[in-house]
Design a protein around this motif. Structure first.
Motif, PDB file in Angstrom:
ATOM      1  N   LYS A 158       0.833  -1.212   0.000  1.00 36.19           N
ATOM      2  CA  LYS A 158       0.000   0.000   0.000  1.00 36.19           C
ATOM      3  C   LYS A 158       0.860   1.251   0.000  1.00 36.19           C
ATOM      4  N   THR A 159       1.904   1.264   0.828  1.00 34.82           N
ATOM      5  CA  THR A 159       2.768   2.437   0.907  1.00 34.82           C
ATOM      6  C   THR A 159       3.500   2.665  -0.413  1.00 34.82           C
ATOM      7  N   ALA A 160       3.990   1.598  -1.035  1.00 33.25           N
ATOM      8  CA  ALA A 160       4.707   1.731  -2.312  1.00 33.25           C
ATOM      9  C   ALA A 160       3.818   2.365  -3.381  1.00 33.25           C
ATOM     10  N   TYR A 161       2.575   1.912  -3.486  1.00 39.38           N
ATOM     11  CA  TYR A 161       1.661   2.483  -4.485  1.00 39.38           C
ATOM     12  C   TYR A 161       1.303   3.931  -4.150  1.00 39.38           C
ATOM     13  N   GLU A 162       1.157   4.257  -2.878  1.00 41.21           N
ATOM     14  CA  GLU A 162       0.852   5.644  -2.500  1.00 41.21           C
ATOM     15  C   GLU A 162       1.989   6.578  -2.910  1.00 41.21           C
ATOM     16  N   ARG A 163       3.224   6.165  -2.622  1.00 40.90           N
ATOM     17  CA  ARG A 163       4.368   7.013  -2.965  1.00 40.90           C
ATOM     18  C   ARG A 163       4.526   7.151  -4.479  1.00 40.90           C
ATOM     19  N   PHE A 164       4.270   6.086  -5.213  1.00 37.73           N
ATOM     20  CA  PHE A 164       4.363   6.177  -6.673  1.00 37.73           C
ATOM     21  C   PHE A 164       3.287   7.120  -7.217  1.00 37.73           C
ATOM     22  N   THR A 165       2.100   7.092  -6.612  1.00 37.02           N
ATOM     23  CA  THR A 165       1.030   8.001  -7.045  1.00 37.02           C
ATOM     24  C   THR A 165       1.442   9.451  -6.842  1.00 37.02           C
ATOM     25  N   TRP A 166       2.192   9.719  -5.746  1.00 38.76           N
ATOM     26  CA  TRP A 166       2.644  11.092  -5.498  1.00 38.76           C
ATOM     27  C   TRP A 166       3.540  11.603  -6.635  1.00 38.76           C
ATOM     28  N   ILE A 167       4.503  10.768  -7.060  1.00 32.88           N
ATOM     29  CA  ILE A 167       5.510  11.248  -8.021  1.00 32.88           C
ATOM     30  C   ILE A 167       5.107  11.022  -9.470  1.00 32.88           C
ATOM     31  N   ALA A 168       4.024  10.271  -9.704  1.00 34.83           N
ATOM     32  CA  ALA A 168       3.635   9.951 -11.086  1.00 34.83           C
ATOM     33  C   ALA A 168       3.357  11.214 -11.890  1.00 34.83           C
ATOM     34  N   GLY A 169       2.793  12.249 -11.263  1.00 38.05           N
ATOM     35  CA  GLY A 169       2.484  13.483 -11.995  1.00 38.05           C
ATOM     36  C   GLY A 169       3.705  14.293 -12.343  1.00 38.05           C
ATOM     37  N   ILE A 170       4.858  14.001 -11.720  1.00 42.64           N
ATOM     38  CA  ILE A 170       6.071  14.779 -11.995  1.00 42.64           C
ATOM     39  C   ILE A 170       6.829  14.208 -13.187  1.00 42.64           C
ATOM     40  N   LEU A 171       6.664  12.935 -13.473  1.00 40.81           N
ATOM     41  CA  LEU A 171       7.475  12.259 -14.492  1.00 40.81           C
ATOM     42  C   LEU A 171       7.415  12.931 -15.866  1.00 40.81           C
ATOM     43  N   PRO A 172       6.257  13.439 -16.349  1.00 38.93           N
ATOM     44  CA  PRO A 172       6.246  14.081 -17.686  1.00 38.93           C
ATOM     45  C   PRO A 172       7.026  15.394 -17.737  1.00 38.93           C
ATOM     46  N   PHE A 173       7.367  15.982 -16.579  1.00 36.46           N
ATOM     47  CA  PHE A 173       7.989  17.304 -16.564  1.00 36.46           C
ATOM     48  C   PHE A 173       9.392  17.264 -15.960  1.00 36.46           C
ATOM     49  N   LEU A 174      10.089  16.140 -16.114  1.00 33.30           N
ATOM     50  CA  LEU A 174      11.430  16.027 -15.542  1.00 33.30           C
ATOM     51  C   LEU A 174      12.399  17.027 -16.155  1.00 33.30           C
ATOM     52  N   ALA A 175      12.241  17.331 -17.437  1.00 37.41           N
ATOM     53  CA  ALA A 175      13.180  18.233 -18.112  1.00 37.41           C
ATOM     54  C   ALA A 175      12.920  19.690 -17.784  1.00 37.41           C
ATOM     55  N   GLU A 176      11.765  20.048 -17.236  1.00 34.02           N
ATOM     56  CA  GLU A 176      11.423  21.437 -16.911  1.00 34.02           C
ATOM     57  C   GLU A 176      11.708  21.668 -15.426  1.00 34.02           C
ATOM     58  N   ASP A 177      12.874  22.251 -15.134  1.00 36.62           N
ATOM     59  CA  ASP A 177      13.311  22.383 -13.742  1.00 36.62           C
ATOM     60  C   ASP A 177      12.342  23.209 -12.911  1.00 36.62           C
ATOM     61  N   GLY A 178      11.863  24.299 -13.459  1.00 39.23           N
ATOM     62  CA  GLY A 178      10.996  25.183 -12.689  1.00 39.23           C
ATOM     63  C   GLY A 178       9.678  24.521 -12.332  1.00 39.23           C
ATOM     64  N   LYS A 179       9.018  23.948 -13.328  1.00 40.12           N
ATOM     65  CA  LYS A 179       7.730  23.311 -13.071  1.00 40.12           C
ATOM     66  C   LYS A 179       7.894  22.094 -12.172  1.00 40.12           C
ATOM     67  N   ALA A 186       4.496  21.573  -4.032  1.00 37.93           N
ATOM     68  CA  ALA A 186       3.062  21.407  -3.793  1.00 37.93           C
ATOM     69  C   ALA A 186       2.766  20.034  -3.183  1.00 37.93           C
ATOM     70  N   LEU A 187       3.421  18.989  -3.700  1.00 43.04           N
ATOM     71  CA  LEU A 187       3.198  17.649  -3.148  1.00 43.04           C
ATOM     72  C   LEU A 187       3.677  17.556  -1.701  1.00 43.04           C
ATOM     73  N   ALA A 188       4.797  18.198  -1.393  1.00 39.64           N
ATOM     74  CA  ALA A 188       5.310  18.173  -0.020  1.00 39.64           C
ATOM     75  C   ALA A 188       4.333  18.833   0.937  1.00 39.64           C
ATOM     76  N   ALA A 189       3.754  19.964   0.503  1.00 41.24           N
ATOM     77  CA  ALA A 189       2.784  20.645   1.362  1.00 41.24           C
ATOM     78  C   ALA A 189       1.497  19.836   1.495  1.00 41.24           C
ATOM     79  N   GLN A 190       1.079  19.223   0.391  1.00 33.17           N
ATOM     80  CA  GLN A 190      -0.171  18.447   0.420  1.00 33.17           C
ATOM     81  C   GLN A 190      -0.067  17.233   1.345  1.00 33.17           C
ATOM     82  N   HIS A 191       1.039  16.510   1.314  1.00 28.43           N
ATOM     83  CA  HIS A 191       1.185  15.279   2.091  1.00 28.43           C
ATOM     84  C   HIS A 191       1.953  15.482   3.387  1.00 28.43           C
ATOM     85  N   GLN A 192       2.313  16.761   3.661  1.00 31.37           N
ATOM     86  CA  GLN A 192       2.980  17.119   4.916  1.00 31.37           C
ATOM     87  C   GLN A 192       4.279  16.341   5.115  1.00 31.37           C
TER      88      GLN A 192
END
Length: 693
Positions: A158-179, A186-192
């Motif tokens: 369960k924990t592995a899938y939760e953590r992957f869900t957190w970072i899945a939205g970042i994968l398409p924007f790896l080359a864009e440092d700012g975004k 935002a993810l850090a603030a959302q999940h504390q």
């Protein structure tokens, strides 16, 4: 390098190449120690060696090793992130200079090389000359071992899938440092969690390309104890977990005395602190073992054990399980003349299922006597019994006139005695609880508490004992006594009636059937309902049969002089043949009146009458007193009789000596000699009597 007086957390390890215990303060030291142990050119390892004489303060070098050829090797362990710190650079320069002045040429740094960073774009030409990192090399460097998702337990998956869900939205924007940075924030603030935590998850996934790497590490079952921890465990077992109940401070002192002092009794330089000792105790303490080892198993069972059962009802699912006990009442009583008598003994039988008081006995005497009175009271007509004391009740308020089929007692001498055990002849089952386990017969113990709490507030100043009665300078409550036994028995009866008919059973386990029947939450109502239900186990017994059953028993012997019991003789006209044949039998007797005994044969009691009338109506104690007095009288007279026999022998001998004549006795003319002697010794008693007068 680190300060010599560094107080941070450390791990103590032993090494075959080190003469002393190695103190490890970080992962780099830990890993490099294993490397040094595996090197064949290293003969001896020393950890945290003091750089004596430094102007900057007291600092140590992480590793100083002696090679097989005798040269020294010095290594300082540094995290790469600290290499740019001015103070770190200065300390490393001081260390290198310090050892170069002492002739050490092999000085170096040990730096962590594996670090996860955000991906960056590189030109292919820049990577020429680098060796590709295989999965085996990556696993060896990071210490991470991947497993299949199916092999993970439910929580880790369960924990592995939760953590992957957190970072899945970042994968398409790896080359864009700012975004990418904004999304991480935002993810850090959302999940504390921290942003570094999100970056760590992202880097791990990019390195392994498998969500399993995000699963939390499986908790280790435990590492081996260090020597200090073994000493602390030994000290706790030896000095703390004992019946002496030593404090942790005392156990710590004893440990230092036994394990950290030299032959002269002086404390060694290296020893665990009291804080480490307390931490080890809190981390490894076993509450069950602590309670049992320090207070005893009996105290644990009474006061600390988990209460996981269904209460007394699991032991007594229906009416018919009586719990017996006795207590000394907390009140002093007087006699009719106003003289202090003492504190009475209350013996009671409480039904475990309904908590009804089936009977009681209030007396000055305990033991089997009080038990006999208790059993008779259980069978008695309670309405008539209360009427004798001026109290009128309805029959259903205390409708108990049969013996419970099971009697639960403790290991008191009167309960385990052979006399009380004879009640089993009536079909009653006796259950003896272990010693010092009052909680196993909670209903009767609670009965005593509630009864005494009922009368004590209203009898203060009239002989009731307060909790301070044993304290020095406390009031002498004996002087307040004013109630007689008859008065107090009326009080006890009122308290029992309240207990049976008005006390609310808040915790009684009502079933749907009982609720549908509308049974009120009082002991008497539950009893009256329960004794009509299947499973109720009550035994009807006559008063006479109960008395005969509880009489003490002894072995009697048939003789031609009668049935001999307790050195007395008894008769029964129908046993003439038995008197002639003899034999031993079991006999019941009344210790209060020896006028009759009962022969027990085939479950029947056959009465025998006393032959010796001088003992009629007397108690066994009085008869034994008379017999003992007679024995003493005969013993005293026996000495005089012996002396009298001796005197008699002396007198007869003297007479015989004086009558001895010389020569042989003439045996002729015996008849003529007899006639002459008759004439010579013949007397006229009439004339002789008048002359004597």
């Amino acid at each position: 390098m680190r300060n010599k007086n560094y107080k941070g957390r450390c791990e103590k390890r032993t090494s075959e190449k080190s003469r002393e215990i190695c103190r490890i303060y970080d992962d780099i030291q830990k890993t490099y120690l294993s490397v040094l142990e595996g090197r064949g050119d290293i003969a001896e390892i020393r950890c945290n060696v003091w750089l004596e004489g430094l102007e900057m303060g007291d600092y140590t070098s992480d590793f100083v090793c002696i090679k097989a050829d005798g040269d020294l090797l010095v290594r300082e362990c540094v995290f790469r992130k600290y290499l740019t710190k001015p103070k770190t650079v200065k300390l490393l320069d001081v260390s290198r200079t310090y050892w170069q002045r002492r002739g050490v040429q092999d000085w170096g740094l040990v730096i962590d090389c594996t670090r996860c960073t955000m991906p960056v774009w590189k030109d292919g030409g820049e990577l020429q000359g680098y060796e590709p990192c295989t999965e085996e090399m990556l696993r060896e460097q990071t210490g991470i071992v991947l497993c299949k998702m199916e092999e993970l337990d439910a929580d880790r998956k369960k924990t592995a899938y939760e953590r992957f869900t957190w970072i899945a939205g970042i994968l398409p924007f790896l080359a864009e440092d700012g975004k990418r940075s904004r999304m991480i924030a935002a993810l850090a603030a959302q999940h504390q969690v921290s942003r570094q935590t999100i970056r760590s998850y992202l880097c791990q996934y990019l390195a392994y390309q498998d969500p399993c790497v995000l699963a939390p590490c499986q908790k280790k079952k435990g590492r081996p104890l260090t020597p200090d921890e073994k000493n602390m465990r030994w000290a706790l077992n030896r000095f703390y977990y004992t019946k002496n109940q030593n404090s942790l401070s005392t156990a710590y002192t004893q440990m230092l005395k036994e394990r950290y002092c030299d032959a002269a009794g002086k404390l060694l330089p290296e020893y665990p602190s009291i804080h480490q000792f307390r931490y080890f105790y809190r981390k490894h303490k076993d509450l069950r073992g602590q309670y049992i080892s320090r207070d005893g198993k009996s105290a644990y069972q009474r006061n600390h054990r988990p209460l996981l059962g269904d209460g007394v009802q699991a032991f007594a699912p229906a009416v018919g399980v009586g719990m017996l006990d006795a207590t000394v009442c907390d009140i002093y009583l007087v006699n009719e003349a106003g003289g202090l008598v003492g504190r009475p003994i209350l013996t009671a039988c409480v039904d475990a299922y309904s908590s009804l008081c089936c009977g009681y006995m209030l007396s000055w005497e305990g033991g089997t006597y009080s038990l006999r009175g208790l059993m008779l009271n259980v069978l008695a007509d309670k309405q008539e019994h209360c009427r004798k004391h001026g109290i009128e009740i309805e029959r259903n308020a205390w409708d108990c006139g049969q013996l419970p089929a099971t009697l639960v007692t403790d290991m008191g001498s009167e309960y385990v005695s052979e006399t009380f055990g004879q009640i089993a002849d009536l079909g009653v089952t006796l259950v003896h609880l272990p010693a010092y386990r009052p909680e196993l017969k909670g209903p009767v113990e609670k009965f005593f508490d509630l009864v005494q709490e009922s009368y004590k507030p209203y009898l203060k100043g009239r002989g009731v004992i307060e909790p301070d009665f044993q304290e020095r300078g406390a009031h002498d409550y004996r002087k307040d006594a004013c109630l007689t036994m008859e008065d107090f028995e009326k009080v006890i009866l009122r308290c029992i009636l309240y207990y049976n008919t008005r006390r609310v059973l808040e915790n009684f386990p009502y079933t749907e059937k009982i609720l549908a029947a509308g049974i009120r939450p009082h002991a008497s109502d539950v009893w009256n309902y329960g004794k009509t239900q299947p499973g109720a186990s009550l035994i009807p017994v006559t008063r006479e049969n109960l008395i005969l059953t509880l009489f003490p028993r002894v072995t009697g012997r048939f003789t031609k002089y009668g049935l001999k019991v307790n050195r007395m003789r008894y008769k029964n006209e129908h046993f003439a043949d038995r008197f002639l044949r003899g034999g031993t039998v079991t006999v019941a007797y009344n210790p209060e009146d020896v006028s009759m005994v009962w022969l027990i044969e085939d479950g029947t009691y056959i009465p025998f009458d006393l032959i010796e009338g001088r003992y009629a109506g007397k108690s066994l104690e009085e008869v034994q007193g008379m017999q003992e007095a007679k024995k003493q009288l005969v013993r005293a007279a026996a000495e005089e009789t012996i002396q009298a026999k001796i005197d008699l022998a002396d007198h007869i001998g003297a007479i015989a000596s004086a009558a001895t004549r010389g020569g042989k006795t003439k045996i002729r003319d015996i008849r003529e000699n007899r006639r002459k002697e008759q004439n010579r010794t013949h007397r006229d008693y009439w004339k002789g009597g008048k002359q004597d007068a």
